[in-house]
Design a protein around this motif. Sequence first.
Motif, PDB file in Angstrom:
ATOM      1  N   ALA A  21      47.035  47.140  48.901  1.00 30.80           N
ATOM      2  CA  ALA A  21      46.893  45.663  48.768  1.00 30.80           C
ATOM      3  C   ALA A  21      47.275  44.720  49.913  1.00 30.80           C
ATOM      4  O   ALA A  21      46.679  43.983  50.761  1.00 30.80           O
TER       5      ALA A  21
ATOM      6  N   GLN B 274      40.869  38.261  49.481  1.00 32.68           N
ATOM      7  CA  GLN B 274      40.286  38.648  48.200  1.00 32.68           C
ATOM      8  C   GLN B 274      39.490  39.948  48.211  1.00 32.68           C
ATOM      9  O   GLN B 274      39.641  40.883  47.684  1.00 32.68           O
TER      10      GLN B 274
ATOM     11  N   VAL C  82      42.395  38.970  42.104  1.00 37.02           N
ATOM     12  CA  VAL C  82      43.076  38.786  43.479  1.00 37.02           C
ATOM     13  C   VAL C  82      43.579  37.388  43.781  1.00 37.02           C
ATOM     14  O   VAL C  82      42.530  36.686  44.145  1.00 37.02           O
TER      15      VAL C  82
END
Length: 134
Positions: free
Chosen positions: A27, A91, A109
Amino acid sequence: MDTSTIVEHQGDLGAVRIVPEVISIIAGLAASDVPGVAGMSGSLMGGIAEIFKKNPSKGVKAEVGEREVAIDIFLVVEYGVRIPDVAGQVQAAVKNAVESMTGMTVVEVNVHVQGVVFPQAETRNEEPQPPRVR
C-alpha cells in the motif's frame, strides 16, 4: 507475532502466508508512486512529524481479516495539487495493488492528508551584483 493476523491461503502444494506488514508495504509503495504525493507521514497524529521514504510501511495502517483488508494511509502532498484528486488516485492505486498482489478484497482505503510540502527555492547561479552603495 500473533499468527491470527497472518493471511493464509491453502493450495494443493501447501500454504501461502502473508504477514500484514507486507500489505502495508504494498500500500505504501503504491501510494508513493501517485503524482502529487510527497511522502508518507509516520505520525498518526496531526501535523507533519517526519516524511519516511526508506520504509514504505510507515504511514500505513492495515487492518486484516480472513479475506478482507481495510487500509488507512497517512501522507503528505505537494503544494499546488488538488488534494481530492490525489486522494482518489491514491485510493485506486492502493486498492488495485493490494488486491492484485494478495488476492484479498480491499473494503476501505482511507486517506489522511497530514500536510503539504512546499517546493524548495531554486538556487540561481547569477553573477554577484556590485554593491549599490560605497
